[in-house]
Scaffold this active site. Structure first.
Site, PDB file in Angstrom:
ATOM      1  N   ASP A 144      56.034  42.639  -0.297  1.00  0.00           N
ATOM      2  CA  ASP A 144      57.342  42.321   0.475  1.00  0.00           C
ATOM      3  C   ASP A 144      57.064  41.069   1.437  1.00  0.00           C
ATOM      4  OD1 ASP A 144      59.737  42.287   1.836  1.00  0.00           O
ATOM      5  OD2 ASP A 144      59.731  44.056   1.981  1.00  0.00           O
ATOM      6  N   HIS A 183      68.105  45.072  -0.001  1.00  0.00           N
ATOM      7  CA  HIS A 183      66.826  44.237   0.149  1.00  0.00           C
ATOM      8  C   HIS A 183      66.282  43.871  -1.138  1.00  0.00           C
ATOM      9  CE1 HIS A 183      63.642  43.007   2.565  1.00  0.00           C
ATOM     10  NE2 HIS A 183      62.685  43.797   1.922  1.00  0.00           N
ATOM     11  N   CYS A 235      66.012  38.041   3.065  1.00  0.00           N
ATOM     12  CA  CYS A 235      65.056  38.572   2.230  1.00  0.00           C
ATOM     13  C   CYS A 235      65.068  37.913   0.580  1.00  0.00           C
ATOM     14  CB  CYS A 235      65.372  40.020   1.949  1.00  0.00           C
ATOM     15  SG  CYS A 235      66.765  40.491   1.531  1.00  0.00           S
TER      16      CYS A 235
END
Length: 274
Positions: free
Chosen positions: A98, A82, A40
């Site tokens: 995202d 995250h 991520c």
């Protein structure tokens, strides 16, 4: 913004926790156009770089994504950490984007462990027997923390109020406190009393006799010496005590003792009354 997401969606990128080491210089270029493997932080930072290069204000946000439902609460672990991107759009302000969800939708919809094996999955894998056991143990630990570890003064006062006892130090509380202490100590006292009794049946019967007479045996005192001492203090029990001694010797030293000998010993002990 959509063009940047399309690049990640169609550019052959993969989600992994073990990406190759990137160079000191031009890391974003090396990631976007060479390795194309990462997690991520790689996708959030590179996407923010692309948006800034395109003239949009962008920033990386760090936090937690997802968790594991366990009954009435959610387990959030360090593996749920995250990173994603926020972009400033005129008239909308900061909008969450995202980029990791484009490459591995399972990271958002199913969790980390599923994303590593099935990055396109829409739901997590059903927990197996071992996993269900782990969740059950976690629930027990959580219940302990909730009822015992976090049982602070506020909860005590609330419980006392709902029970109609007022606050700590009130008259009903002080009247009930000795009973509560006795009930708390009762199991420990019963356990200590049980452990004090010998494991051998014959010796246990002799121990019960000392309890009935309120006359403890001295250390190293033989049964004969004890019965003699007891008969001296309680002459009216001489015959009954002699029956106990004879039954004890039969139960303890007879060549072939039977259950009847222990029954006779216990009956003799019960017949001793002060």
């Amino acid at each position: 913004m959509q063009a940047g997401l399309d690049l990640l969606r169609t550019g052959g990128f993969t989600y992994t926790l073990s990406p190759p080491l990137l160079p000191e210089q031009d890391r974003v270029d090396a990631f976007l156009f060479s390795s194309r493997q990462g997690f991520c932080e790689h996708y959030a930072s590179s996407f923010a770089f692309l948006m800034r290069a395109a003239g949009l204000s962008a920033r990386v946000v760090g936090g937690y994504q997802g968790g594991e439902a366990n009954g009435s609460y959610l387990i959030v672990r360090q593996q749920d950490a995250h990173a994603w991107t926020e972009i400033w759009l005129p008239g909308q302000g900061w909008v969450r984007v995202d980029p990791t969800a484009v490459v591995a939708p399972a990271r958002v919809s199913a969790g980390l462990s599923t994303a590593l094996t099935r990055p396109q999955a829409a739901a997590p894998t059903a927990p197996g027997t071992l996993k269900r056991l782990q969740l059950r143990l976690d629930a027990i630990q959580n219940r302990w923390n909730d009822l015992v570890v976090d049982y602070d003064g506020g909860r005590q006062s609330d419980l006392l109020t709902r029970a109609g006892l007022g606050g700590v130090g009130s008259a009903p509380y002080l009247l009930l406190l000795p009973t509560l202490i006795a009930l708390t100590l009762l199991p420990a006292l019963l356990l200590a009393r049980r452990r004090a009794r010998p494991s051998d049946p014959a010796s246990r019967a002799l121990h019960d006799l000392s309890v009935r007479l309120h006359l403890p045996r001295a250390p190293g005192e033989t049964p004969t010496a004890y019965v003699t001492r007891a008969a001296t203090q309680h002459p009216h029990l001489h015959a009954a005590l002699q029956d106990v001694l004879n039954a004890y010797h039969a139960a303890r030293y007879a060549p072939h003792p039977t259950p009847d000998t222990l029954t006779r010993l216990r009956r003799a002990v019960r017949n001793v009354r002060r």
